[in-house]
Design a protein around this motif. Structure first.
Motif, PDB file in Angstrom:
ATOM      1  N   PRO A   1     -29.387 -38.954 -84.474  1.00 16.45           N
ATOM      2  CA  PRO A   1     -30.415 -39.134 -85.629  1.00 16.45           C
ATOM      3  C   PRO A   1     -29.847 -39.873 -86.790  1.00 16.45           C
ATOM      4  O   PRO A   1     -28.419 -39.816 -86.957  1.00 16.45           O
ATOM      5  CB  PRO A   1     -30.870 -37.746 -86.142  1.00 16.45           C
TER       6      PRO A   1
ATOM      7  N   ALA B   1     -34.080 -39.242 -89.377  1.00 20.38           N
ATOM      8  CA  ALA B   1     -34.639 -37.980 -88.935  1.00 20.38           C
ATOM      9  C   ALA B   1     -34.310 -37.200 -90.279  1.00 20.38           C
ATOM     10  O   ALA B   1     -33.099 -36.916 -90.792  1.00 20.38           O
ATOM     11  CB  ALA B   1     -33.901 -37.229 -87.748  1.00 20.38           C
TER      12      ALA B   1
ATOM     13  N   TYR C   1     -38.148 -37.752 -96.427  1.00 22.74           N
ATOM     14  CA  TYR C   1     -38.447 -39.038 -95.988  1.00 22.74           C
ATOM     15  C   TYR C   1     -39.438 -39.808 -96.757  1.00 22.74           C
ATOM     16  O   TYR C   1     -39.507 -41.314 -96.779  1.00 22.74           O
ATOM     17  CB  TYR C   1     -39.479 -38.571 -94.501  1.00 22.74           C
TER      18      TYR C   1
ATOM     19  N   SER D   1     -39.924 -42.922 -87.383  1.00 18.52           N
ATOM     20  CA  SER D   1     -39.732 -41.713 -87.014  1.00 18.52           C
ATOM     21  C   SER D   1     -41.480 -41.222 -86.721  1.00 18.52           C
ATOM     22  O   SER D   1     -42.478 -41.856 -87.025  1.00 18.52           O
ATOM     23  CB  SER D   1     -39.572 -40.848 -88.463  1.00 18.52           C
TER      24      SER D   1
ATOM     25  N   MET E   1     -37.337 -37.375 -85.729  1.00 19.80           N
ATOM     26  CA  MET E   1     -36.641 -38.271 -85.014  1.00 19.80           C
ATOM     27  C   MET E   1     -37.381 -38.910 -83.844  1.00 19.80           C
ATOM     28  O   MET E   1     -38.130 -37.912 -83.135  1.00 19.80           O
ATOM     29  CB  MET E   1     -35.148 -37.881 -84.335  1.00 19.80           C
TER      30      MET E   1
END
Length: 403
Positions: free
Chosen positions: A92, A126, A132, A154, A169
């Motif tokens: 990751p 990840a 994110y 992702s 991931m």
């Protein structure tokens, strides 16, 4: 055999919970016949053990520039690791590591190797949902892609925090498939069909005996492998050979005689883009084949021969869209004979080798060739492995096709 076969894959593992999936990732690359090495950040060892990854990859796992506990420790050269790889995969890829990659930081072996890599670099982010979506993470995604790195998106799902959303991931199967497809779409012979003849032909005298030659088919097989690894769909018309061919993009048509090879070529020629006649086809065959084994006699025995079909001449006469390559194995007046063959057979390129060159010709794993194009320009190469000779030939084909 996949497009990943023979590729040198360097997997970089960072300290995210998804690191537990990397054991499967290593296994899938190995199963695809890739050679795999692993670098871990020191903190990644808290999530997956180096012993597991070393066992699966069949290579030592590196996580520091040297082992401080070993007074005889060898320096793990990040430059060598970066140059070794055909592909680097960071999975990751945590927010922390992505940020450092963007900034050019190199405070561990993985980052230093990344900065030294000359190959395509893939990264599989990840992190948790809010991370994110954070502008800094998105800035890292954008910057790294601007650098030429390739992002493996992702996936959405349940995250380690208990939240549900994007940030997981990509699954190991998805990562391997993504990379294989990305490689394939960039290959120069994608959507091209290549026809290759290889090996000897055997011309029967009776049910037991035949006239043949010493060709093993190795040169043609290496050409087929090279074409397939460049993305082409390959039809390999192969005379009797003990060598095995295993590649998903190579269709092997086994033949015995010159007549068999001629008929196979006629059936496949119209639909090919590149044709390479590397087979050592018999020029003559027995005019009459005995139905039963010919018994030994005290008197002399002679066999009347007749011409076989000139496969290469037929190909040259029928040529339309095809790029046509022939071979010339000579023992005297090599260049002159090869040039005459190039013109008389209507070829675009001819590969000349001489039995006078040690290490060239039949049976061996090496060859020494000169390439002569339609302008009669000559490129001479040193003695090389036939796999490297095949690459030289396709480099020249791709250059001439683009003119």
């Amino acid at each position: 055999m996949s497009v990943l076969s023979g590729k040198k894959v360097l997997i970089g593992i960072t300290a995210g919970i998804a690191a537990y999936k990397t054991a499967s990732l290593v296994r899938l690359f190995v199963k695809a016949s890739a050679e795999v090495k692993v670098i871990m950040t020191p903190a990644a060892k808290d999530f997956v053990t180096p012993l597991t990854l070393s066992t699966l990859s069949k290579n030592p796992v590196h996580s520091s520039f040297y082992d401080e506990k070993d007074e005889n420790a060898v320096w793990n050269n990040h430059v060598d690791l970066g140059l070794w790889a055909d592909i680097m995969v960071i999975a990751p890829a945590t927010a922390n590591t992505l940020s450092k990659m963007t900034a050019g930081a190199s405070d561990n072996l993985l980052l230093a190797t990344y900065l030294s890599a000359k190959c395509p670099v893939y990264f599989a982010p990840a992190m948790d949902l809010d991370m994110y979506k954070h502008p800094s993470a998105n800035n890292s995604f954008e910057k790294l892609q601007e650098f030429g790195n390739i992002m493996i998106p992702s996936e959405s799902g349940e995250l380690a925090s208990g939240l549900v959303g994007q940030g997981r991931m990509a699954e190991p199967e998805t990562i391997v498939e993504f990379i294989a497809k990305d490689i394939l779409k960039k290959l120069p012979l994608k959507n091209q069909t290549v026809l290759i003849t290889a090996g000897p032909t055997y011309e029967a005298i009776d049910p037991v005996r035949f006239i043949g030659n010493h060709s093993s088919g190795r040169m043609g097989i290496e050409l087929a492998k090279t074409a397939a690894n460049l993305g082409a769909q390959v039809n390999l018309v192969l005379g009797p050979s003990s060598l095995k061919v295993d590649h998903a993009l190579i269709n092997v048509v086994n033949v015995f005689s010159a007549k068999d090879m001629y008929e196979a070529v006629v059936s496949l020629y119209d639909n090919c883009d590149i044709a390479i006649a590397s087979a050592a086809v018999a020029d003559y065959r027995p005019k009459n084949i005995a139905n039963q084994k010919i018994k030994k006699k005290d008197t002399e025995f002679s066999i009347q021969l007749e011409r076989t079909d000139d496969i290469l001449k037929w190909m040259g006469g029928q040529k339309q869209k095809q790029f046509l390559v022939g071979f010339a194995l000579e023992t005297e007046n090599e260049e002159e004979n090869a040039k005459n063959k190039l013109k008389s057979k209507n070829l675009d390129l001819i590969v000349l080798n001489s039995l006078n060159d040690k290490g060239a010709g039949f049976k061996g794993k090496t060859n020494k060739v000169s390439l002569i194009n339609h302008k009669l320009e000559i490129k001479a190469f040193d003695l090389k492995a036939k796999s490297e000779v095949a690459q030289d030939i396709f480099n020249e084909i791709n250059t001439l096709k683009d003119e």
